[in-house]
Scaffold this motif. Structure first.
Motif, PDB file in Angstrom:
ATOM      1  N   TYR A   1      55.310  11.491  30.700  1.00 31.76           N
ATOM      2  CA  TYR A   1      56.571  12.235  30.719  1.00 31.76           C
ATOM      3  C   TYR A   1      56.983  12.567  32.159  1.00 31.76           C
ATOM      4  CZ  TYR A   1      59.838  16.087  30.455  1.00 31.76           C
ATOM      5  OH  TYR A   1      60.927  16.891  30.644  1.00 31.76           O
ATOM      6  N   LEU A   2      56.080  13.163  32.907  1.00 34.79           N
ATOM      7  CA  LEU A   2      56.392  13.528  34.296  1.00 34.79           C
ATOM      8  C   LEU A   2      56.724  12.292  35.130  1.00 34.79           C
ATOM      9  CD1 LEU A   2      53.617  16.227  34.814  1.00 34.79           C
ATOM     10  CD2 LEU A   2      56.067  16.613  34.417  1.00 34.79           C
ATOM     11  N   PHE A   3      55.953  11.257  34.937  1.00 36.27           N
ATOM     12  CA  PHE A   3      56.167   9.999  35.654  1.00 36.27           C
ATOM     13  C   PHE A   3      57.525   9.406  35.296  1.00 36.27           C
ATOM     14  CE2 PHE A   3      55.005   5.324  35.977  1.00 36.27           C
ATOM     15  CZ  PHE A   3      55.045   5.273  37.354  1.00 36.27           C
ATOM     16  N   THR A   4      57.878   9.450  34.021  1.00 40.57           N
ATOM     17  CA  THR A   4      59.148   8.882  33.559  1.00 40.57           C
ATOM     18  C   THR A   4      60.344   9.614  34.160  1.00 40.57           C
ATOM     19  OG1 THR A   4      58.167   8.092  31.506  1.00 40.57           O
ATOM     20  CG2 THR A   4      60.556   8.391  31.511  1.00 40.57           C
ATOM     21  N   VAL A   5      60.289  10.932  34.189  1.00 39.57           N
ATOM     22  CA  VAL A   5      61.399  11.690  34.776  1.00 39.57           C
ATOM     23  C   VAL A   5      61.566  11.306  36.243  1.00 39.57           C
ATOM     24  CG1 VAL A   5      62.187  14.003  35.417  1.00 39.57           C
ATOM     25  CG2 VAL A   5      61.273  13.595  33.129  1.00 39.57           C
ATOM     26  N   PHE A   6      60.468  11.221  36.968  1.00 44.11           N
ATOM     27  CA  PHE A   6      60.528  10.834  38.384  1.00 44.11           C
ATOM     28  C   PHE A   6      61.079   9.418  38.546  1.00 44.11           C
ATOM     29  CE2 PHE A   6      58.452   8.592  41.907  1.00 44.11           C
ATOM     30  CZ  PHE A   6      59.001   9.294  42.972  1.00 44.11           C
ATOM     31  N   VAL A   7      60.566   8.482  37.763  1.00 46.22           N
ATOM     32  CA  VAL A   7      61.009   7.083  37.876  1.00 46.22           C
ATOM     33  C   VAL A   7      62.465   6.941  37.444  1.00 46.22           C
ATOM     34  CG1 VAL A   7      60.640   4.726  37.013  1.00 46.22           C
ATOM     35  CG2 VAL A   7      58.684   6.137  37.690  1.00 46.22           C
ATOM     36  N   ASN A   8      62.860   7.636  36.377  1.00 46.29           N
ATOM     37  CA  ASN A   8      64.261   7.595  35.934  1.00 46.29           C
ATOM     38  C   ASN A   8      65.201   8.037  37.034  1.00 46.29           C
ATOM     39  OD1 ASN A   8      64.230   6.601  33.407  1.00 46.29           O
ATOM     40  ND2 ASN A   8      64.317   8.568  32.387  1.00 46.29           N
ATOM     41  N   ALA A   9      64.882   9.177  37.619  1.00 47.49           N
ATOM     42  CA  ALA A   9      65.732   9.691  38.695  1.00 47.49           C
ATOM     43  C   ALA A   9      65.754   8.701  39.853  1.00 47.49           C
ATOM     44  CB  ALA A   9      65.241  11.060  39.155  1.00 47.49           C
ATOM     45  N   SER A  10      64.611   8.154  40.204  1.00 48.23           N
ATOM     46  CA  SER A  10      64.534   7.168  41.293  1.00 48.23           C
ATOM     47  C   SER A  10      65.365   5.931  40.977  1.00 48.23           C
ATOM     48  CB  SER A  10      63.076   6.762  41.540  1.00 48.23           C
ATOM     49  OG  SER A  10      62.308   7.872  41.907  1.00 48.23           O
ATOM     50  N   ARG A  11      65.275   5.478  39.738  1.00 48.15           N
ATOM     51  CA  ARG A  11      66.026   4.285  39.320  1.00 48.15           C
ATOM     52  C   ARG A  11      67.527   4.543  39.380  1.00 48.15           C
ATOM     53  NH1 ARG A  11      68.086   3.599  34.580  1.00 48.15           N
ATOM     54  NH2 ARG A  11      66.704   5.118  33.585  1.00 48.15           N
TER      55      ARG A  11
ATOM     56  N   THR B   1      66.174  14.553  34.445  1.00 49.74           N
ATOM     57  CA  THR B   1      66.630  13.411  35.244  1.00 49.74           C
ATOM     58  C   THR B   1      67.984  13.731  35.859  1.00 49.74           C
ATOM     59  OG1 THR B   1      65.414  11.844  33.851  1.00 49.74           O
ATOM     60  CG2 THR B   1      67.232  10.954  35.163  1.00 49.74           C
ATOM     61  N   ASP B   2      68.879  14.268  35.040  1.00 56.19           N
ATOM     62  CA  ASP B   2      70.204  14.666  35.512  1.00 56.19           C
ATOM     63  C   ASP B   2      70.101  15.677  36.652  1.00 56.19           C
ATOM     64  OD1 ASP B   2      73.185  15.152  35.273  1.00 56.19           O
ATOM     65  OD2 ASP B   2      72.401  17.129  34.715  1.00 56.19           O
ATOM     66  N   LYS B   3      69.214  16.643  36.516  1.00 55.46           N
ATOM     67  CA  LYS B   3      69.052  17.674  37.551  1.00 55.46           C
ATOM     68  C   LYS B   3      68.564  17.060  38.866  1.00 55.46           C
ATOM     69  CE  LYS B   3      70.267  21.276  35.196  1.00 55.46           C
ATOM     70  NZ  LYS B   3      71.610  21.754  35.347  1.00 55.46           N
ATOM     71  N   LEU B   4      67.604  16.149  38.796  1.00 56.38           N
ATOM     72  CA  LEU B   4      67.090  15.506  40.021  1.00 56.38           C
ATOM     73  C   LEU B   4      68.160  14.662  40.703  1.00 56.38           C
ATOM     74  CD1 LEU B   4      63.478  14.440  38.962  1.00 56.38           C
ATOM     75  CD2 LEU B   4      64.109  16.184  40.636  1.00 56.38           C
ATOM     76  N   VAL B   5      68.902  13.892  39.913  1.00 52.25           N
ATOM     77  CA  VAL B   5      69.974  13.068  40.472  1.00 52.25           C
ATOM     78  C   VAL B   5      71.034  13.966  41.111  1.00 52.25           C
ATOM     79  CG1 VAL B   5      71.855  11.471  39.907  1.00 52.25           C
ATOM     80  CG2 VAL B   5      69.573  11.108  38.934  1.00 52.25           C
ATOM     81  N   GLY B   6      71.398  15.037  40.418  1.00 54.60           N
ATOM     82  CA  GLY B   6      72.380  15.983  40.957  1.00 54.60           C
ATOM     83  C   GLY B   6      71.906  16.627  42.241  1.00 54.60           C
ATOM     84  N   LEU B   7      70.628  16.943  42.308  1.00 53.44           N
ATOM     85  CA  LEU B   7      70.050  17.554  43.502  1.00 53.44           C
ATOM     86  C   LEU B   7      70.131  16.605  44.703  1.00 53.44           C
ATOM     87  CD1 LEU B   7      68.489  20.100  44.466  1.00 53.44           C
ATOM     88  CD2 LEU B   7      66.390  18.862  43.921  1.00 53.44           C
ATOM     89  N   VAL B   8      69.798  15.351  44.493  1.00 54.87           N
ATOM     90  CA  VAL B   8      69.822  14.366  45.579  1.00 54.87           C
ATOM     91  C   VAL B   8      71.237  14.142  46.106  1.00 54.87           C
ATOM     92  CG1 VAL B   8      69.450  11.916  46.135  1.00 54.87           C
ATOM     93  CG2 VAL B   8      67.689  13.201  44.910  1.00 54.87           C
ATOM     94  N   PHE B   9      72.205  14.069  45.205  1.00 59.64           N
ATOM     95  CA  PHE B   9      73.575  13.772  45.618  1.00 59.64           C
ATOM     96  C   PHE B   9      74.453  15.013  45.772  1.00 59.64           C
ATOM     97  CE2 PHE B   9      72.252   9.655  43.867  1.00 59.64           C
ATOM     98  CZ  PHE B   9      72.571   8.848  44.942  1.00 59.64           C
ATOM     99  N   GLY B  10      73.898  16.177  45.520  1.00 58.26           N
ATOM    100  CA  GLY B  10      74.697  17.402  45.600  1.00 58.26           C
ATOM    101  C   GLY B  10      75.828  17.388  44.594  1.00 58.26           C
ATOM    102  N   SER B  11      75.529  16.913  43.403  1.00 56.16           N
ATOM    103  CA  SER B  11      76.548  16.749  42.374  1.00 56.16           C
ATOM    104  C   SER B  11      76.186  17.564  41.138  1.00 56.16           C
ATOM    105  CB  SER B  11      76.650  15.266  41.997  1.00 56.16           C
ATOM    106  OG  SER B  11      77.506  15.073  40.915  1.00 56.16           O
TER     107      SER B  11
ATOM    108  N   PHE C   1      65.231  16.172  26.527  1.00 50.12           N
ATOM    109  CA  PHE C   1      63.992  16.468  27.246  1.00 50.12           C
ATOM    110  C   PHE C   1      63.750  15.478  28.388  1.00 50.12           C
ATOM    111  CE2 PHE C   1      62.583  13.326  24.240  1.00 50.12           C
ATOM    112  CZ  PHE C   1      61.485  12.694  24.814  1.00 50.12           C
ATOM    113  N   LEU C   2      64.327  14.296  28.312  1.00 49.61           N
ATOM    114  CA  LEU C   2      64.267  13.315  29.406  1.00 49.61           C
ATOM    115  C   LEU C   2      65.550  13.328  30.234  1.00 49.61           C
ATOM    116  CD1 LEU C   2      62.673  10.243  27.598  1.00 49.61           C
ATOM    117  CD2 LEU C   2      61.634  11.563  29.446  1.00 49.61           C
ATOM    118  N   LEU C   3      66.677  13.421  29.554  1.00 45.91           N
ATOM    119  CA  LEU C   3      67.965  13.317  30.245  1.00 45.91           C
ATOM    120  C   LEU C   3      68.253  14.507  31.156  1.00 45.91           C
ATOM    121  CD1 LEU C   3      70.119  11.899  27.316  1.00 45.91           C
ATOM    122  CD2 LEU C   3      69.406  10.686  29.384  1.00 45.91           C
ATOM    123  N   LYS C   4      67.949  15.705  30.686  1.00 44.83           N
ATOM    124  CA  LYS C   4      68.303  16.901  31.456  1.00 44.83           C
ATOM    125  C   LYS C   4      67.547  16.978  32.790  1.00 44.83           C
ATOM    126  CE  LYS C   4      69.650  21.594  30.745  1.00 44.83           C
ATOM    127  NZ  LYS C   4      69.965  22.593  29.746  1.00 44.83           N
TER     128      LYS C   4
END
Length: 181
Positions: free
Chosen positions: A116-126, A44-54, A39-42
């Motif tokens: 929860y929402l804040f954590t997903v955003f911060v995780n992806a940012s980190r 976060t993974d999607k946001l990171v993938g979106l930013v890097f096109g990965s 629920f946290l990893l997925k």
């Protein structure tokens, strides 16, 4: 002064519920695996993938591997501790500024959702910041990458927690003063 002290005493049951949830979540985390933390990893993974096109590949041991950027997102990347710290922060501030019983009750689930929402955003940012810093420093400090990764994580999380406290307090204080006016 007496009113402020009385309000704090009225918040004790809510604080106890929040601390109880904190402890239960912390204990649960010690037994959790990557699958339990999806629920946290997925997201976060999607946001990171979106930013890097990965695109990530979900590995058998429940890790998200991004071959293009050579990273693995797993339990230690979940930000679960950040989630529960953010939860406590939002509960504390909500209880500080809400007077009605119903608002105080609603503070706890609202704080959990916001955390929860804040954590997903911060995780992806980190993670994004860690990748950018790694790419900039790998040629200069190849053996120091684990330390640099830790520093970026601590700095990012701490900065966002301070910013969240400041902005939430400012918002709630303004809201309370606007109602009084």
């Amino acid at each position: 002064m007496q009113t402020l002290k009385m309000n704090k005493n009225k918040n004790i049951p809510y604080y106890l519920v929040a601390v109880g949830l904190f402890v239960l979540l912390k204990i649960g985390f010690s037994f959790a695996d990557n699958y339990d933390l999806a629920f946290l990893l997925k997201p976060t993974d999607k946001l990171v993938g979106l930013v890097f096109g990965s695109q990530s590949v979900f590995l058998a041991d429940h890790e998200f591997f991004h071959e293009k950027i050579n990273i693995v997102i797993e339990k230690s990347c979940s930000g679960f501790n950040f989630l529960i710290l953010s939860f406590v922060l939002f509960v504390y501030l909500g209880l500080k500024y809400f007077d009605k019983h119903l608002h105080k009750i609603l503070t706890i689930p609202t704080a959990l959702l916001c955390a929860y929402l804040f954590t997903v955003f911060v995780n992806a940012s980190r993670i994004i910041a860690s990748i950018v810093v790694r790419n900039q420093t790998i040629g200069i400090f190849p053996e120091k990458q684990p330390l640099i990764h830790e520093i970026v994580g601590i700095t990012t999380n701490f900065s966002f927690l301070v910013l969240a406290y400041y902005l939430t307090e400012k918002f709630l204080k303004h809201r309370k003063h606007a109602k009084l006016a």
